[in-house]
Design a protein around this motif. Sequence first.
Motif, PDB file in Angstrom:
ATOM      1  N   LEU A   1       0.819  -1.203   0.000  1.00  0.00           N
ATOM      2  CA  LEU A   1       0.000   0.000   0.000  1.00  0.00           C
ATOM      3  C   LEU A   1       0.860   1.262   0.000  1.00  0.00           C
ATOM      4  N   ALA A   2       1.967   1.231   0.747  1.00  0.00           N
ATOM      5  CA  ALA A   2       2.886   2.374   0.736  1.00  0.00           C
ATOM      6  C   ALA A   2       3.483   2.580  -0.649  1.00  0.00           C
ATOM      7  N   GLY A   3       3.768   1.487  -1.357  1.00  0.00           N
ATOM      8  CA  GLY A   3       4.272   1.617  -2.717  1.00  0.00           C
ATOM      9  C   GLY A   3       3.271   2.265  -3.658  1.00  0.00           C
ATOM     10  N   VAL A   4       1.984   1.959  -3.479  1.00  0.00           N
ATOM     11  CA  VAL A   4       0.948   2.589  -4.303  1.00  0.00           C
ATOM     12  C   VAL A   4       0.892   4.090  -4.036  1.00  0.00           C
ATOM     13  N   PHE A   5       0.969   4.477  -2.750  1.00  0.00           N
ATOM     14  CA  PHE A   5       0.960   5.902  -2.411  1.00  0.00           C
ATOM     15  C   PHE A   5       2.182   6.620  -2.980  1.00  0.00           C
ATOM     16  N   LEU A   6       3.326   5.971  -2.938  1.00  0.00           N
ATOM     17  CA  LEU A   6       4.527   6.592  -3.491  1.00  0.00           C
ATOM     18  C   LEU A   6       4.417   6.764  -5.005  1.00  0.00           C
ATOM     19  N   PHE A   7       3.793   5.804  -5.667  1.00  0.00           N
ATOM     20  CA  PHE A   7       3.595   5.943  -7.106  1.00  0.00           C
ATOM     21  C   PHE A   7       2.677   7.125  -7.411  1.00  0.00           C
ATOM     22  N   ILE A   8       1.625   7.300  -6.605  1.00  0.00           N
ATOM     23  CA  ILE A   8       0.722   8.433  -6.801  1.00  0.00           C
ATOM     24  C   ILE A   8       1.466   9.752  -6.602  1.00  0.00           C
ATOM     25  N   LEU A   9       2.309   9.811  -5.574  1.00  0.00           N
ATOM     26  CA  LEU A   9       3.089  11.028  -5.350  1.00  0.00           C
ATOM     27  C   LEU A   9       4.078  11.279  -6.487  1.00  0.00           C
ATOM     28  N   GLY A  10       4.590  10.208  -7.070  1.00  0.00           N
ATOM     29  CA  GLY A  10       5.548  10.369  -8.154  1.00  0.00           C
ATOM     30  C   GLY A  10       4.944  10.936  -9.418  1.00  0.00           C
ATOM     31  N   VAL A  11       3.664  10.688  -9.661  1.00  0.00           N
ATOM     32  CA  VAL A  11       3.024  11.197 -10.872  1.00  0.00           C
ATOM     33  C   VAL A  11       2.200  12.453 -10.592  1.00  0.00           C
ATOM     34  N   SER A  12       2.227  12.953  -9.367  1.00  0.00           N
ATOM     35  CA  SER A  12       1.494  14.170  -9.022  1.00  0.00           C
ATOM     36  C   SER A  12       2.460  15.184  -8.419  1.00  0.00           C
ATOM     37  N   PRO A  13       3.041  16.066  -9.217  1.00  0.00           N
ATOM     38  CA  PRO A  13       3.966  17.070  -8.674  1.00  0.00           C
ATOM     39  C   PRO A  13       3.327  17.990  -7.643  1.00  0.00           C
ATOM     40  N   GLN A  14       2.034  18.237  -7.775  1.00  0.00           N
ATOM     41  CA  GLN A  14       1.362  19.112  -6.822  1.00  0.00           C
ATOM     42  C   GLN A  14       1.341  18.495  -5.433  1.00  0.00           C
ATOM     43  N   LEU A  15       1.011  17.193  -5.340  1.00  0.00           N
ATOM     44  CA  LEU A  15       1.021  16.518  -4.041  1.00  0.00           C
ATOM     45  C   LEU A  15       2.440  16.421  -3.485  1.00  0.00           C
ATOM     46  N   ALA A  16       3.407  16.164  -4.356  1.00  0.00           N
ATOM     47  CA  ALA A  16       4.801  16.099  -3.901  1.00  0.00           C
ATOM     48  C   ALA A  16       5.263  17.441  -3.359  1.00  0.00           C
ATOM     49  N   GLN A  17       4.830  18.532  -3.999  1.00  0.00           N
ATOM     50  CA  GLN A  17       5.205  19.850  -3.511  1.00  0.00           C
ATOM     51  C   GLN A  17       4.569  20.147  -2.157  1.00  0.00           C
ATOM     52  N   ILE A  18       3.345  19.660  -1.954  1.00  0.00           N
ATOM     53  CA  ILE A  18       2.699  19.846  -0.651  1.00  0.00           C
ATOM     54  C   ILE A  18       3.484  19.132   0.440  1.00  0.00           C
ATOM     55  N   LEU A  19       3.933  17.913   0.164  1.00  0.00           N
ATOM     56  CA  LEU A  19       4.720  17.185   1.159  1.00  0.00           C
ATOM     57  C   LEU A  19       6.077  17.835   1.378  1.00  0.00           C
TER      58      LEU A  19
END
Length: 452
Positions: A251-269
């Motif tokens: 499940l953590a791997g799925v979340f990391l994949f989502i963060l990898g394809v969403s620069p906006q979410l990555a910038q929030i983190l």
Amino acid sequence: MELRGMTVVTGMVQLALGLTGVSGFALGRSGPLVLAPLLCILGFSIYRNAALLCSDHWGMAALAIVLLVILSQHLHSFLRLSVFPLCRKLCVLLSVMLTWGVCAALVKWGHVHLTSIAQILSTERVLNDTFIRSMNTMNSSNILSSNHIVPWLYFPLPASALPLLSGKSIAAGVAGGLSASVSSTAVYVVAARLLKAPVPPAHACNRGLCVDGLGSLITGLMGAPVGLCSSVPNACVIGLNQSGSRSTVQLAGVFLFILGVSPQLAQILCSVPLAIHGAVLCVTYTIAIATGITYFQHADVDSGRNIFNIGFTMFMSLALPRWFTLHSGFIQTGSPSVDVLLQSLLTLPVFFVGVLAFFLELTVSGTLSERGLLRRQGTNKIQSLADQQQGYSHSPDSVYDPPPLFIKLLELRGLRTVPFCACRTPNVEVVTVTVPEMSNLLGERDAGVNIT
């Protein structure tokens, strides 16, 4: 370009160590007196970086640490509710979110000034844009703007140019791959210990390093300047929330994949203050130190041999890398690549302690009981007392078997020997023992029946 080349070489070293089974072979011959110093230094080696991050604002760091301790350790003492298990499982996330909210409110009101990764990247981008404006004589429409819009969804593409494999990048990549392999092996041991599972067998350790190596290769080809390594904080969180499973990792791997394809979410983190990062490191890395200390109970700590090995290994692993860091020009062999390789290896405490502890454990004479080992009855195999005292006298292969689909993949005829021979679960030989005495007694009993 050289950083990407270093990342690719790091992945190749990790992949080579996993495919050849070198790492699993070394772990299978590492007793408590090798694992204990390795895990302790793994935790102690980060304290300078953690303190530097916390120094951005010690108040917010202290708040995050207090919340982590309360939610993970003290909540059950005064809260007898069914919500406690959930709070404990989410103790790190809740602590970060609460502290992050307090920081956001104080920053908005102008009471504090906190630094985050997003601010650092934004400052560097502005400086780069200023440099481009001062040096570029072309049309202003071609100049990058620092106020660009970050998209919500963007699938990363491979880099347009290949990584640069220079002598220095190869040397730094080899050092990084060796250090990452030792660190990943230590993380496997920490996770197994916290989950009360046996030490990972050789084939499981080799598979993990192969995945780390493939990840580093992909990140280098995609343009990332850093490689992939098993995360110490993620493994140590198991000691705080007392939960861990294969589905959690997936499940953590799925979340990391989502963060990898969403620069906006990555910038929030990335907007999480550095002080909170330092607080999480301060708490999680203490679990690695404590896990290493638990291995000392399985060996004879009053033995003069063990006292010397432990003290010498841990002290030298902290003192020598620090000295080589302060005297970076000491190593001068005449070859820049060799200088980079030696300087990189000698300034890494984790690699230093792994090699030194393994060398002293194998060269300094001592009995099995002194070293925390025992010999299985009827076999020549050596087992660690750490596994035997936890009730794992059987083979740990069933605990670390991969999913059925992956097992079928490894059983393909073309992959059985090369290159994944070290990643397959060894076949269990069934030995049939014939006892002549039982046959005789059975014959006599049958004979007696016939007589009567």
